[in-house]
Scaffold this motif. Structure first.
Motif, PDB file in Angstrom:
ATOM      1  N   GLU A 153      12.960   2.918 -41.829  1.00 48.66           N
ATOM      2  CA  GLU A 153      13.227   2.324 -40.610  1.00 48.66           C
ATOM      3  C   GLU A 153      12.886   0.874 -40.444  1.00 48.66           C
ATOM      4  O   GLU A 153      11.636   0.695 -41.116  1.00 48.66           O
TER       5      GLU A 153
ATOM      6  N   THR B  42      13.477  -1.314 -37.717  1.00 49.90           N
ATOM      7  CA  THR B  42      13.679  -1.497 -36.476  1.00 49.90           C
ATOM      8  C   THR B  42      12.601  -2.643 -35.880  1.00 49.90           C
ATOM      9  O   THR B  42      11.399  -2.033 -35.922  1.00 49.90           O
TER      10      THR B  42
ATOM     11  N   HIS C  34      18.510  -3.497 -31.818  1.00 50.71           N
ATOM     12  CA  HIS C  34      17.240  -4.275 -32.207  1.00 50.71           C
ATOM     13  C   HIS C  34      17.567  -4.877 -33.222  1.00 50.71           C
ATOM     14  O   HIS C  34      18.361  -4.470 -34.160  1.00 50.71           O
TER      15      HIS C  34
ATOM     16  N   GLU D 201      17.848  -3.120 -36.903  1.00 52.12           N
ATOM     17  CA  GLU D 201      18.376  -1.626 -36.383  1.00 52.12           C
ATOM     18  C   GLU D 201      19.982  -1.237 -36.761  1.00 52.12           C
ATOM     19  O   GLU D 201      20.646  -2.510 -36.822  1.00 52.12           O
TER      20      GLU D 201
ATOM     21  N   ALA E 175      21.246  -7.038 -36.663  1.00 46.72           N
ATOM     22  CA  ALA E 175      21.570  -5.820 -35.797  1.00 46.72           C
ATOM     23  C   ALA E 175      22.848  -5.299 -36.266  1.00 46.72           C
ATOM     24  O   ALA E 175      23.666  -5.801 -36.495  1.00 46.72           O
TER      25      ALA E 175
ATOM     26  N   ASP F  88      19.873   4.372 -37.142  1.00 45.09           N
ATOM     27  CA  ASP F  88      18.599   4.880 -36.771  1.00 45.09           C
ATOM     28  C   ASP F  88      18.466   5.546 -35.472  1.00 45.09           C
ATOM     29  O   ASP F  88      17.673   6.265 -35.277  1.00 45.09           O
ATOM     30  N   ARG F  89      19.542   5.091 -34.955  1.00 43.10           N
ATOM     31  CA  ARG F  89      20.021   5.813 -33.911  1.00 43.10           C
ATOM     32  C   ARG F  89      21.366   6.003 -33.513  1.00 43.10           C
ATOM     33  O   ARG F  89      22.253   5.436 -34.155  1.00 43.10           O
TER      34      ARG F  89
ATOM     35  N   GLU G 193      18.040   9.846 -30.793  1.00 41.72           N
ATOM     36  CA  GLU G 193      17.025   9.441 -31.989  1.00 41.72           C
ATOM     37  C   GLU G 193      17.463  10.208 -33.555  1.00 41.72           C
ATOM     38  O   GLU G 193      17.913  11.204 -33.466  1.00 41.72           O
TER      39      GLU G 193
END
Lengths: 348, 499
Positions: B253, B255, B279, B282, B449, B465-466, B480
């Motif tokens: 990750e 982010t 973000h 991300e 992003a 990531d999400r 998440e």
């Protein structure tokens, strides 16, 4: 040429023949060969062909169609068609005659003729963009409407005589005339200048590459940030302005502003030249060089048929036939390329 | 019943100019089994299918269909002999009904007139038998059908009487998970009825789920035919690519705290009140069923579909995006799902395609600087490892994975802050897929992003990531990565949302 400097930088040591081939474009080589064969054929049938005066005449005759062909190339590469150019030239012919004869300004005549053409091009673009009328249908409609306007603008619908000598020079003047050399037609020089600029614009400017992009795939061009509506306005305005300039040439050449005679049916010749020059109806392909070669070919053919006393009626049939041949060749090339591509992607 | 295989392929070879597409293939498909063909793009799967369907003629060897010689057949003869191909991109006639599309060429007639009553009845019966009833209205016009419904029409066409073997070519690329389940139910039914089923896909988990045997092809040759139960997905991938390659992709990750893209209360004719943030660094995954409005959301943000209300902020700046050019100016890039239809200009060169979004920055007074174009595009070709003979190559002549990379190159040239990727690995082979995953990962690391729209669950779970889920024009709360699972996403996509 700038657009080819990519390959030029890589291969700077090559013979001039290859350099010429690259400028003409490999796909246009067949046109050059066809032209050579045609010239040999005609010259073998009549002694009057290879005469300086005749060659000069061909040059003078092709200027009008050549100008329309330049505009039409841009239109067809963008994926559209402009059938109204002959009628636009008719309006411009009358408008320029009015300014030269009644207002007495040669510059004004030229300028107003081109401006009239450009404005009619804007009208075409507006119909296509805002009313969402297909370009072929829209310009088919204006083909009729503009012809009517040409007659309406001319007093009593009749041709307007133009006596100004300096104006006539644009249409039938020659430079470097001496002895047996008949000189180079001013109109031809004008065409060459326009074609060179157009070639540069199409190959090396943001505008030109955008025209190829929108013709190749309008959705992808739009999503890459190209404003298609604005592009259509530019393209049809250019086509209209060049048709206007062609109309001015007709007036200067014939010493009269003609609502119809001299400009009728020119759209067919221009479209034929563009397709013969390697463009495809779907858009995204086609070059100014190819179109110009095709214009020379068509003018030579027409001249040859005249010299051989082939009646006009047959010539009309031949012109129609040529358009079909031109498009058929294009389709055949496409199919061949698609087959090759399919093979490559399957095998690859 | 004798043990005659329903498809018997013996030493089949096929060559195209300069390329050998297939060489010395021998295997069979038996009654009542599902055989999966796997292999990278260009391995020969499609060529083989097209030989069986009569689209291509083989050069060597022979093919038997149900014991009958069928080496040199026309597409019509192949159909009549019982071989039916369900094409990946079905041909649907737009202005006739789904029922007519199913029976096109064989419409029931009475006194020389089409018998529409029987046509409808036949269509209903066929769809019901396939288990697709309720998913499609036989009276609906061709152009109103969704991609999934078009596929259903194509499947129904294949299952008309006389069928002995059905070959599915990437059948699930336009189907939702629910529809895929129904398809699998149908395939099992066909198998149990004693048909031979050929299943071609890039999706290994489907192969593992549905097939009895796997035919692995590489470079036009047979690597192995194995029992599905006796191999693992990793084994299959290794045999496909001929080298070790981790199919599961581990993303670290990256982010960062700053918000790069903020969409608030966005509404359009497809959406209501969409809000989310991405973000720097991300990857936000967008899951959902086909037709849920994800592609449309991307186009609204990118200015290609009119937005009714709401705001789009890039690095805290409010934007006024009314056309794609505004979005590009606001540092947003968009690689559309339909690569050939909306992404690339196939007849133009790699260089033009890669630089077209930034023409204006590569020019002075409207004149393109060749040097600048080369300087911009060349490094991207290298870093993305795009395999092309030259910058002048027509993009249409590249492979699918390389075409997709050209689209990515176009947006990397624009140095975006936000990159919208819509199904970035659609119709891309396994090897190229892993490369594209690494690429997306490294883009995120560089601080971009990324809005990732994907219908492939493993892809979303590996990269995002999400994950947010879109259902009927509305967006779920972000899930998440640690809490995301296929079940949870699927439930949200179906609108059965509890959390």
């Amino acid at each position: 040429m700038t657009n080819m400097s990519q390959t030029t930088t890589q291969r700077s040591t090559e013979n001039p023949l290859k350099a010429i081939t690259r400028f003409v474009g490999a796909e246009n080589l067949s046109l050059v060969i066809a032209l050579v064969l045609l010239v040999i054929l005609i010259a073998s049938q009549t002694p009057f062909f290879f005469v300086p005066r005749n060659l000069m005449n061909i040059g003078m005759n092709l200027a009008v169609v050549g100008l329309l062909g330049v505009g039409m190339t841009i239109v067809i590469v963008s994926g559209a068609l402009d059938i109204s150019v002959g009628s636009i030239a008719g309006v411009a012919s009358v408008v320029s005659a009015i300014f030269v004869t009644y207002v007495g300004t040669v510059t004004g005549g030229v300028f107003m003729g081109v401006l009239a053409g450009a404005l009619l091009g804007v009208v075409n673009a507006a119909i296509i963009s805002y009313l969402r009328v297909n370009a072929v249908v829209a310009t088919l409609a204006t083909l009729s409407a503009y012809r009517g306007i040409a007659f309406l603008v001319a007093p009593e619908g009749r041709p307007i005589g133009v006596l100004d000598q300096s104006f006539a020079y644009i249409g039938s003047g020659r430079v470097l005339e001496s002895g047996s050399f008949p000189g180079i037609p001013v109109a031809l020089l004008l065409l060459v200048a326009v074609a060179v600029v157009a070639h540069f614009v199409m190959s090396s400017t943001v505008f030109g590459r955008a025209v190829y992009s929108m013709g190749g795939n309008p959705a992808a061009a739009r999503l890459a940030g190209i404003n298609l509506t604005r592009m259509k306005f530019y393209i049809f305005t250019i086509s209209g302005a060049l048709a206007g300039l062609a109309g001015v040439l007709v007036t200067a050449r014939t010493s009269s502003g003609q609502p119809a005679s001299g400009t009728q049916g020119l759209e067919l010749e221009a479209i034929t030249a563009v397709f013969l020059g390697g463009a495809i109806l779907a858009g995204g392909k086609g070059t100014i060089v190819g179109t110009m070669l095709a214009v020379v070919l068509l003018a030579t053919l027409s001249n040859g048929m005249n010299l051989l006393n082939i009646p006009t009626f047959y010539q009309l049939v031949a012109k129609g036939f040529l358009l079909i041949v031109a498009v058929a060749i294009g389709q055949w090339r496409m199919a061949r390329a698609e087959r090759a591509q399919a093979r490559a992607s399957l095998a690859g | 019943m004798a043990e005659t295989p329903v498809v018997d392929i013996r030493r089949v070879g096929k060559a195209f100019p300069n390329v050998r597409a297939l060489a010395d293939l021998t295997f069979d498909v038996r009654r009542g089994e599902v055989v999966a063909f796997v292999g990278e793009n260009g391995a020969g799967k499609s060529t083989l299918l097209k030989i069986l369907s009569g689209d291509y003629q083989l050069d060597e060897g022979e093919v038997l269909l149900d014991g009958q010689e069928a080496s040199h057949v026309s597409p019509r003869e192949a159909r009549q002999a019982g071989f039916r191909l369900v094409r990946q991109e079905p041909e649907i006639v737009p202005h006739i009904s789904a029922a007519e599309n199913i029976f096109v060429g064989e419409l029931p007639q009475r006194h020389g007139v089409v018998d529409f009553a029987r046509l409808r009845a036949d269509a209903w019966a066929l769809l019901e038998e396939c288990g697709f009833d309720g998913l499609i209205d036989p009276a609906a016009m061709g152009d109103t059908l969704s991609p999934a419904q078009k596929h259903i029409v194509e499947i129904a066409r294949a299952l008309k009487p006389g069928v002995k073997v059905v070959a599915f070519d990437e059948p699930t690329s336009s189907l939702t998970s629910d529809e895929t389940e129904r398809l699998f139910t149908l395939i099992r039914k066909l198998r149990d009825r004693g048909l031979g089923v050929i299943y071609v896909t890039h999706r290994l988990h489907e192969v593992m789920e549905i097939s009895d045997r796997i035919v692995i092809l590489r470079d036009g040759r047979l690597v192995d035919v194995c029992e599905t139960q006796s191999v693992t997905p990793d084994d299959v991938v290794r045999m496909m690519v001929g080298r070790d390659l981790s199919y599961g992709f581990a993303r670290t990750e990256t982010t960062r705290p700053e918000v790069v893209l903020e969409v608030s209360n966005l509404s359009s004719r497809y959406h209501e009140n969409i809000s989310f943030k991405i973000h720097a660094g991300e990857i936000l995954g967008f899951a959902g069923l086909v037709g849920a409005g994800r592609t449309e959301l991307a186009k609204v943000i990118f200015g290609d579909i009119h937005k009714r209300s709401g705001e789009v902020l890039v690095v805290g700046q409010r934007t006024r995006i009314r056309a794609p050019s505004d979005a590009i100016a606001a540092s947003i890039g968009f690689a559309p799902e339909d690569r050939k239809g909306e992404g690339l200009i196939l007849v133009r060169s790699v260089m033009e395609n890669a630089s077209m979004a930034v023409f204006s920055t590569l020019s002075r007074f409207g004149i393109l600087r060749n040097r600048m174009m080369i300087d911009t595009v060349s490094p991207l070709i290298d870093s993305l490892e795009i395999k092309t003979p030259s910058l002048e190559q027509e993009v249409g002549k590249l492979s699918g994975g390389n075409q997709q990379k050209v689209v990515l190159a176009r947006w990397l040239a624009a140095k975006p802050k936000v990159l919208i990727l819509d199904e970035p690995t659609r119709a891309v082979d396994v090897g190229a897929k892993a490369e594209i995953y690494r690429l997306i990962d490294s883009l995120a690391k560089s601080g971009i992003a990324i809005m990732l729209i994907s219908s492939e669950m493993p892809e979303l779970l590996a990269l995002a990531d999400r994950i947010v889920v879109m259902h009927a024009g509305r967006l779920s709360d972000p899930i998440e990565k640690s809490e995301a699972s296929e079940e949870r996403i699927l439930n949200a996509a179906l609108g059965q949302q509890a959390a």
